[in-house]
Design a protein around this motif. Sequence first.
Motif, PDB file in Angstrom:
ATOM      1  N   PRO A 212       0.828  -1.220   0.000  1.00 28.28           N
ATOM      2  CA  PRO A 212       0.000   0.000   0.000  1.00 28.28           C
ATOM      3  C   PRO A 212       0.859   1.265   0.000  1.00 28.28           C
ATOM      4  CG  PRO A 212      -0.739  -1.561   1.665  1.00 28.28           C
ATOM      5  CD  PRO A 212       0.578  -2.049   1.173  1.00 28.28           C
ATOM      6  N   LYS A 250      -9.643  -1.683  -9.733  1.00 25.52           N
ATOM      7  CA  LYS A 250     -10.365  -1.963  -8.487  1.00 25.52           C
ATOM      8  C   LYS A 250     -10.890  -3.390  -8.535  1.00 25.52           C
ATOM      9  CE  LYS A 250     -14.256  -0.256  -5.719  1.00 25.52           C
ATOM     10  NZ  LYS A 250     -15.327   0.777  -5.649  1.00 25.52           N
ATOM     11  N   SER A 254     -13.713  -7.090  -3.331  1.00 27.77           N
ATOM     12  CA  SER A 254     -13.196  -6.581  -2.061  1.00 27.77           C
ATOM     13  C   SER A 254     -13.106  -5.072  -2.002  1.00 27.77           C
ATOM     14  CB  SER A 254     -11.795  -7.167  -1.825  1.00 27.77           C
ATOM     15  OG  SER A 254     -10.890  -6.670  -2.799  1.00 27.77           O
ATOM     16  N   LYS A 256     -10.595  -3.478  -3.087  1.00 30.39           N
ATOM     17  CA  LYS A 256      -9.188  -3.109  -3.007  1.00 30.39           C
ATOM     18  C   LYS A 256      -8.710  -2.572  -4.356  1.00 30.39           C
ATOM     19  CE  LYS A 256      -7.986  -6.445   0.614  1.00 30.39           C
ATOM     20  NZ  LYS A 256      -7.184  -7.626   0.975  1.00 30.39           N
ATOM     21  N   TYR A 258      -5.509  -1.855  -6.833  1.00 25.68           N
ATOM     22  CA  TYR A 258      -4.164  -2.314  -7.132  1.00 25.68           C
ATOM     23  C   TYR A 258      -3.575  -1.529  -8.301  1.00 25.68           C
ATOM     24  CZ  TYR A 258      -5.493  -6.418  -4.343  1.00 25.68           C
ATOM     25  OH  TYR A 258      -5.920  -7.248  -3.344  1.00 25.68           O
TER      26      TYR A 258
END
Length: 1123
Positions: A212, A250, A254, A256, A258
């Motif tokens: 991250p 995306k 989830s 999340k 990346y």
Amino acid sequence: MEDVCEGKDFSFSKQEEHIQRFWSEIRAFENQLKRTESNPEYVFYDGPPFATGMPHYGHILTGTIKDAVTRYRSMTGWHVTRRFGWDCHGVPVEYEIDQMLGIRSREDVLAMGIPTYNEKCRGIVTRYVNEWEKVITRTGRWIDFKNDYKTMDPQFMESVWWVFAQLYEKKLVYRGFKVMPYSTGCKTPLSNFEAGSNYKDVSDPAIMIAFPLKDDPENAALVAFTTTPWTLPSNLALCINANFIYAKVKEKSSGKIYIVAESRLSSLPSRKTNLSAPNFAAQEGSTSEGATGCNSVDGKVKSGLDAETHELLENIAGASLVGKEYVPLFEYFAEFSDAFKVVADDFVKGDTGTGIVHLAPAFGEDDYRVCVEAGIVQEGEGLIVAVDADGCFTERISDFHGRYVKDADKDIINAVKAKGRLVSTGSMVHSYPFCWRSDTPLLNRAVPSWFVSVTKIKNQLLESNKQTYWVPDKAKEKRFHNWLENARDWAVSRSRFWGTPLPIWVSEDGEEKVVIDSIDELERRSGIKAIDLHRHFIDHITIPSSRGPEHGVLRRVDDVFDCWFESASMPYAYIHYPFENVELFEKNFPGHFVAEGLDQTRGWFYTLMVLSTALFGKPAFRNLICNGLVLAEDGRKMSKRLKNYPSPMEVIGDYGADALRLYLINSPVVRAESLRFKKDGVYSVVKDVFLPWYNAYRFLVQNAKRLEVEGFAPFVPIDPATLQTSSNVLDQWINSTTESLVQFVRQEMDAYRLYTVVPHLLKFIDNLTNIYVRFNRKRLKGRTGEDDCRISLSTLYHVLLTTCKAMAPFTPFFTERLYQNLRKVLDGAEESIHYCSFPSSNGMREERIEQSVTRMMTAIDLARAIRERHNIPLKAPLKEMVVAHPDADFLEDITGKLREYVMEELNVKAIIPCNDPLKYASLRAEPDFSVLGKRLGKSMGIVAKEIKAMSLPDILAFEKSGEVTISGHCLKLNDIKVVRQLKCPDNVTDKEIDAAGDGNVLVVLDLRADESLFEAGLAREVVNRIQKLRKKAGLEPTDIVEVYYEPLVDGKQILENIVSSQEQYIRESLGSPLLHHTLCPPQAVVFCKEEYRGVSGVSFIISLARPALIFKSEAILRKQNVC
């Protein structure tokens, strides 16, 4: 000359052992060196093998190449010193001791004591020396084992010191950290060329990890890919390529976010594949250039992205990511304030992984370089390496301390998963390097080392390479040149014990450094005389500081030299240069010749080139033969465990060393290709080369001895100069072809092309036995008179003697065996063939005769083919043969000088010359569809039609020029088939006449039966039966017997007539008359008799009898009465 046995009773192996004893008795090798010591020096460098294992076929191959070349050079006027050498230091020896003593770590050695450990190593260095000498000597190689050199000798080690000191003076030596292939099995780094020698396909973890970005509003994470999870605890940076476009996506399930390279979107896990098995395959042409439209939604490229699992948010220029910080995966290196940020470098590729590489500078060469350039770590010795010499994590990696790194992969992956940072996990099969010695996986690991700065002299290396001559040339121009082009600095030190110690003494504060170049200099500086240069003899020696006593003393660094540095110093160290032999070295450097395997392009050849170029600005060698690998018959590496090859001594015991030598030399392995070793191949050499050669020699000896048996003067060869005036065409021919053989062998050996010699020898032996000896049997057996017999025997003698001398470098045993018998009738002959000079080339060749005999044999082969096609045996005479050829000289020769040989060999009664082959043949042209079809495509039909329509003048013009243009297409000789068909004369059918040709010579045979030839044919049949009966009885050609015939009822009168009319032919063929059985005296000892029935309608009995003395009883009684 002594009698010789039949080929089937000649044991090549036992004869070689006899010759080996003979060489020992006369000290042949030593005497050859002594006899040539005033000649110019031919310098040969013998690369040193380790004596910790037994010699194998690879050693025998290179030894044979070296022996053939050096024997040849000795015979052509050079003095060739040949000293065997031994590589005594390094990992191979230490590894053996470690296994023997159960040593597991460096601390175990220190606990034992370096003196004890090193003496244990010294004790096994020569363990197999006697076995090596036995095997190498048995293969026929002449090399000095008593005056050998060893890399552990003080004189050798001193020269190594000198070499290193010279490099240091030239500022080509530095100390630094380098990530190198590291063997945990041997606890040492390996050279790049060692590391590349043992790759295996293995399955390793393949995972993606999220990193991250700090202060990112969307909490986006960079995704990196690795197959070495054990390096993740040491991660200090992430590397991208600033020229790439990166995509922010995306994950729908989830949420999340990346970031990966746009070209690697397909690597993200998707529902279409398997969420746990991402796609790591390369994408062709996927790397984006520049950052055009990188923030434009319209510019988004969705290729490879699974829209069901991921949403593309935006594209990002790679350069915009540089400098961004991310959240560390582990906290082991938290104190590194400049770490955990994004850097950029072009080593990141867009066709594998995710386009983002995690950097652990202690475990990757590029990782270290990029982190140094980015200021994350400092170049030098301050790098923290969190893996010890045994491949286990140090205390810094507290959670995995003491674990072997590869064993910890699974737990590290679980730790990453527990942190919520695992994007995907899977496995992949890839090629991975293993230690060539311990067979353990290699790790990339940073080690402190002393380096030779090869990159500084790269251009000089390339120039030095241009000054060398290689066989094959491709090994130099491609493999070796490419290796030099990509040359990297060479780590020459090892943190080991048994080796030549680095001659570097350093002060405690590191400010003062001394490099010692000799034993004398060490004594001058330290006051101590070293008698041995190994660690346990010199580690205690200190040198006073030149800055004064207050600065203490200088102590030697712990390291020893990489054994490759020692072997690369061999051209200087084996003669203790520059401390001795200065004139010898400086007059003869570079050396004339080296030879080793293809793997040495990255090993010995390379290190030789580096040191010689650095020291003298020139290559170490002038000429080089590079051989390939000898594999087992199944194509796999030869393995003692698999037992997939016969032992060398077994093969030598069965077929002899000379056969093994020729088999290896006459194979692709001498052209740097691989050879699948087959024992049957060695037998084929015996069958196809040595037995025909031996039989020609035996035929000479038998017929030379026959002269004495028949009451003539013993055979003494006529001198070669007189023989050159022989009027016999085959004498002229064999003398010329022998000259050709000598010229060819000289030419090829001067060019180091050993592999071309054996095929030429095969052809020569075939010509000698199947042309000269076969066609000259009558002359050699004395049927044409004593003088002619002596001329032909002398010619054969000198041809065999010359052949033996020319082939002595290749087959030292067999040629010596023949020579020892041949020399008995030659005044002033050398004691050994290997003392003889190589045959000189006098340039006296009869090229016309050579060509005519070649064409004659073609004509004979064509005529035999016609006979076979019509099932007509050679014993059946034919009336006439036409030989058609446009060359008037050839026609003159074949109907003149060669006529008798052709007629007898083919059993024809007349040879008709014809200078117009078209008189008996018609020509037509046919397209070769297999060649032209793909090339011409739709045009094929039109072109084929025009080819078939070619006229006779068109075809002849095409054959003469070699090409023709049809419908705009240029066609060559291999595109068009010119078909020749027999054109029968008037009133003759194709069953009565037939022809055969090879595009050059045309032969036409008259197959019609002729009663006038019957008697000649039957006489041949009778002679053939008698000769077979002699062989069955075990008779030698020189054995004198009386031959009797007894006609039986069938064809009795016919046989009587034939014996009478063919009396001259039968007498010449048998060497004696064929006698009627009624002439056989009662006292005769008939030892062989056989009945023959139905031989061309005739039946008869043949008897062989020993000549017997007949005593007249009346005369004996009268004599007795008188007494």
